[in-house]
Design a protein around this motif. Structure first.
Motif, PDB file in Angstrom:
ATOM      1  N   MET A  92       0.847  -1.191   0.000  1.00 43.68           N
ATOM      2  CA  MET A  92       0.000   0.000   0.000  1.00 43.68           C
ATOM      3  C   MET A  92       0.883   1.241   0.000  1.00 43.68           C
ATOM      4  O   MET A  92       1.750   1.406   0.851  1.00 43.68           O
ATOM      5  N   SER A  93       0.683   2.123  -0.999  1.00 41.37           N
ATOM      6  CA  SER A  93       1.496   3.320  -1.144  1.00 41.37           C
ATOM      7  C   SER A  93       0.594   4.553  -1.082  1.00 41.37           C
ATOM      8  O   SER A  93      -0.126   4.854  -2.033  1.00 41.37           O
ATOM      9  N   ILE A  94       0.640   5.261   0.054  1.00 37.24           N
ATOM     10  CA  ILE A  94      -0.156   6.471   0.204  1.00 37.24           C
ATOM     11  C   ILE A  94       0.399   7.580  -0.677  1.00 37.24           C
ATOM     12  O   ILE A  94      -0.361   8.369  -1.260  1.00 37.24           O
ATOM     13  N   HIS A  95       1.725   7.639  -0.829  1.00 30.85           N
ATOM     14  CA  HIS A  95       2.336   8.704  -1.618  1.00 30.85           C
ATOM     15  C   HIS A  95       1.909   8.613  -3.086  1.00 30.85           C
ATOM     16  O   HIS A  95       1.494   9.610  -3.695  1.00 30.85           O
ATOM     17  N   LEU A  96       1.979   7.416  -3.660  1.00 30.50           N
ATOM     18  CA  LEU A  96       1.589   7.251  -5.056  1.00 30.50           C
ATOM     19  C   LEU A  96       0.094   7.516  -5.250  1.00 30.50           C
ATOM     20  O   LEU A  96      -0.321   8.078  -6.261  1.00 30.50           O
ATOM     21  N   MET A  97      -0.720   7.112  -4.288  1.00 23.89           N
ATOM     22  CA  MET A  97      -2.156   7.348  -4.405  1.00 23.89           C
ATOM     23  C   MET A  97      -2.465   8.844  -4.344  1.00 23.89           C
ATOM     24  O   MET A  97      -3.342   9.341  -5.059  1.00 23.89           O
ATOM     25  N   LEU A  98      -1.736   9.620  -3.520  1.00 28.15           N
ATOM     26  CA  LEU A  98      -1.936  11.065  -3.472  1.00 28.15           C
ATOM     27  C   LEU A  98      -1.504  11.723  -4.777  1.00 28.15           C
ATOM     28  O   LEU A  98      -2.137  12.664  -5.252  1.00 28.15           O
ATOM     29  N   VAL A  99      -0.409  11.227  -5.354  1.00 28.92           N
ATOM     30  CA  VAL A  99       0.030  11.773  -6.642  1.00 28.92           C
ATOM     31  C   VAL A  99      -1.051  11.559  -7.703  1.00 28.92           C
ATOM     32  O   VAL A  99      -1.368  12.449  -8.498  1.00 28.92           O
ATOM     33  N   ALA A 100      -1.643  10.354  -7.712  1.00 29.99           N
ATOM     34  CA  ALA A 100      -2.710  10.076  -8.676  1.00 29.99           C
ATOM     35  C   ALA A 100      -3.946  10.916  -8.403  1.00 29.99           C
ATOM     36  O   ALA A 100      -4.644  11.334  -9.340  1.00 29.99           O
ATOM     37  N   ALA A 101      -4.241  11.190  -7.127  1.00 31.24           N
ATOM     38  CA  ALA A 101      -5.439  11.958  -6.783  1.00 31.24           C
ATOM     39  C   ALA A 101      -5.323  13.407  -7.223  1.00 31.24           C
ATOM     40  O   ALA A 101      -6.343  14.048  -7.522  1.00 31.24           O
ATOM     41  N   TYR A 102      -4.102  13.967  -7.284  1.00 31.73           N
ATOM     42  CA  TYR A 102      -3.920  15.375  -7.632  1.00 31.73           C
ATOM     43  C   TYR A 102      -3.661  15.583  -9.131  1.00 31.73           C
ATOM     44  O   TYR A 102      -3.356  16.704  -9.528  1.00 31.73           O
ATOM     45  N   LYS A 122      -6.608   3.161  -7.312  1.00 32.42           N
ATOM     46  CA  LYS A 122      -6.658   1.804  -6.787  1.00 32.42           C
ATOM     47  C   LYS A 122      -5.385   1.040  -7.114  1.00 32.42           C
ATOM     48  O   LYS A 122      -4.853   0.293  -6.278  1.00 32.42           O
ATOM     49  N   ILE A 123      -4.875   1.229  -8.342  1.00 31.95           N
ATOM     50  CA  ILE A 123      -3.620   0.554  -8.700  1.00 31.95           C
ATOM     51  C   ILE A 123      -2.478   1.076  -7.845  1.00 31.95           C
ATOM     52  O   ILE A 123      -1.609   0.303  -7.391  1.00 31.95           O
ATOM     53  N   CYS A 124      -2.449   2.394  -7.589  1.00 32.42           N
ATOM     54  CA  CYS A 124      -1.411   2.960  -6.719  1.00 32.42           C
ATOM     55  C   CYS A 124      -1.591   2.503  -5.282  1.00 32.42           C
ATOM     56  O   CYS A 124      -0.602   2.343  -4.532  1.00 32.42           O
ATOM     57  N   ASP A 125      -2.842   2.306  -4.856  1.00 29.79           N
ATOM     58  CA  ASP A 125      -3.076   1.855  -3.482  1.00 29.79           C
ATOM     59  C   ASP A 125      -2.497   0.464  -3.242  1.00 29.79           C
ATOM     60  O   ASP A 125      -2.079   0.158  -2.128  1.00 29.79           O
ATOM     61  N   SER A 126      -2.454  -0.379  -4.286  1.00 29.13           N
ATOM     62  CA  SER A 126      -1.910  -1.728  -4.135  1.00 29.13           C
ATOM     63  C   SER A 126      -0.453  -1.821  -4.545  1.00 29.13           C
ATOM     64  O   SER A 126       0.098  -2.933  -4.596  1.00 29.13           O
ATOM     65  N   ALA A 127       0.203  -0.693  -4.847  1.00 24.54           N
ATOM     66  CA  ALA A 127       1.581  -0.723  -5.337  1.00 24.54           C
ATOM     67  C   ALA A 127       2.578  -0.717  -4.185  1.00 24.54           C
ATOM     68  O   ALA A 127       2.272  -0.301  -3.063  1.00 24.54           O
ATOM     69  N   ASP A 128       3.779  -1.163  -4.496  1.00 19.21           N
ATOM     70  CA  ASP A 128       4.886  -1.135  -3.537  1.00 19.21           C
ATOM     71  C   ASP A 128       5.625   0.192  -3.673  1.00 19.21           C
ATOM     72  O   ASP A 128       5.789   0.724  -4.764  1.00 19.21           O
TER      73      ASP A 128
END
Length: 307
Positions: A1-11, A27-33
């Motif tokens: 789970m990558s919060i940083h990548l998910m925030l990048v995708a959200a913005y 969702k893909i970023c949420d499951s990424a390493d």
């Protein structure tokens, strides 16, 4: 789970990804390493985030691959999830507040519909947001008052049908005659009810539509007085042609039936002769074999070259 990548995708801005693409990418970023940026979200999880069907979800993932936001490392199969790498071209930075303000100012200044954009016109300031349902009710009453004042009415009425009949002195139709009708009978008119001319035919049925094209006589010779049509007594030319066609078909079927009966009779007679006189049948067979042999020998002599 990558919060940083998910925030990048959200913005990511709206001109880069759509809402469905953003949800799938989040969702893909949420499951990424965090280190390898490899993700195995599973199609069911992506569909649950986006809220669409399987085919549409697959199309969205392909659109993300085309935009370079993800890439497929392994294709998913039955019992094995697909593997994606998030942001293969590099992770974008998270925008700051200044960047977001500049983005939103540009979006607000841009026309909603570029095809109908009007230059040189400033937009009105937005109204104060409604805090409670009372604010919305007050706005509705103000809108009704403005509409009724524009229509010239002094009393505000609720929208819909009124619950009373109009007054007696209120005329629904102006007391004048319509312009499309004359004010009386024209000259020479008897003033009676108009009527159409009666039919010139004797019988109530008109002639066949194709009578003129086919050159048929407009009358039946079987009557003393030729009528416009004889369809009622079924003696018109079309009915006569149909009757002749039926008679011809019946005669053809009768001839075929007689031919088959004669053929079966001949076959039965031949079988009876074969049972009664077998020696004659055997002699006929011998004669047939000799004729066939002679024919083959004569054909061979005719084909041989001359010496």
């Amino acid at each position: 789970m990558s919060i940083h990548l998910m925030l990048v995708a959200a913005y990511l801005p709206a001109d880069v990804v759509t809402q469905g693409q953003k949800l799938a990418l989040m969702k893909i970023c949420d499951s990424a390493d965090d280190e390898t940026r490899l993700s195995k979200p599973g199609m069911k999880r992506v569909r649950a985030w986006v809220g669409c069907g399987e085919k549409r979800c697959t199309t969205i993932v392909t659109e993300l691959v085309a935009k370079g936001l993800i890439e497929r490392v392994e294709v998913g199969m039955l019992g094995r999830r697909a593997v994606y790498r998030v942001f293969p071209l590099g992770v974008p930075p998270i925008p700051s507040n200044d960047d977001l303000d500049a983005r939103f100012q540009a979006a607000d200044a841009a026309p909603k519909n570029p095809n109908k954009a009007r230059s040189g016109i400033t937009r009105a300031a937005p109204s104060k947001p409604a805090m409670t349902h009372e604010d919305i009710d007050a706005r509705t009453r103000e809108d009704l008052d403005v509409q009724e004042l524009a229509a010239g009415e002094g009393v505000r009425r609720e929208p819909g049908f009124h619950g009373w009949n109009p007054d007696d002195d209120e005329a629904r139709v102006p007391p004048v005659e319509p312009q499309g009708f004359h004010g009386g009978n024209p000259k020479g008119s008897t003033g009676g009810t108009p009527s159409f001319p009666s039919s010139t035919g004797v019988l109530p049925f008109p002639p066949t539509p194709a009578a003129d094209a086919a050159g048929e006589p407009r009358g039946c010779p079987k009557h003393s007085t030729p009528a416009a049509s004889c369809r009622g007594c079924k003696t018109n030319p079309r009915a006569e042609r149909a009757a002749r066609e039926r008679e011809r078909a019946e005669a053809e079927r009768q001839s075929q039936r007689e031919f088959m009966e004669n053929w079966h009779a001949d076959q039965a007679q031949a079988r009876q002769v074969a049972r009664d006189r077998p020696q004659d049948v055997e002699a006929a067979r011998q004669l047939a074999r000799q004729a066939a042999r002679a024919g083959r020998e004569g054909l061979g002599d005719a084909r041989s070259p001359e010496k």
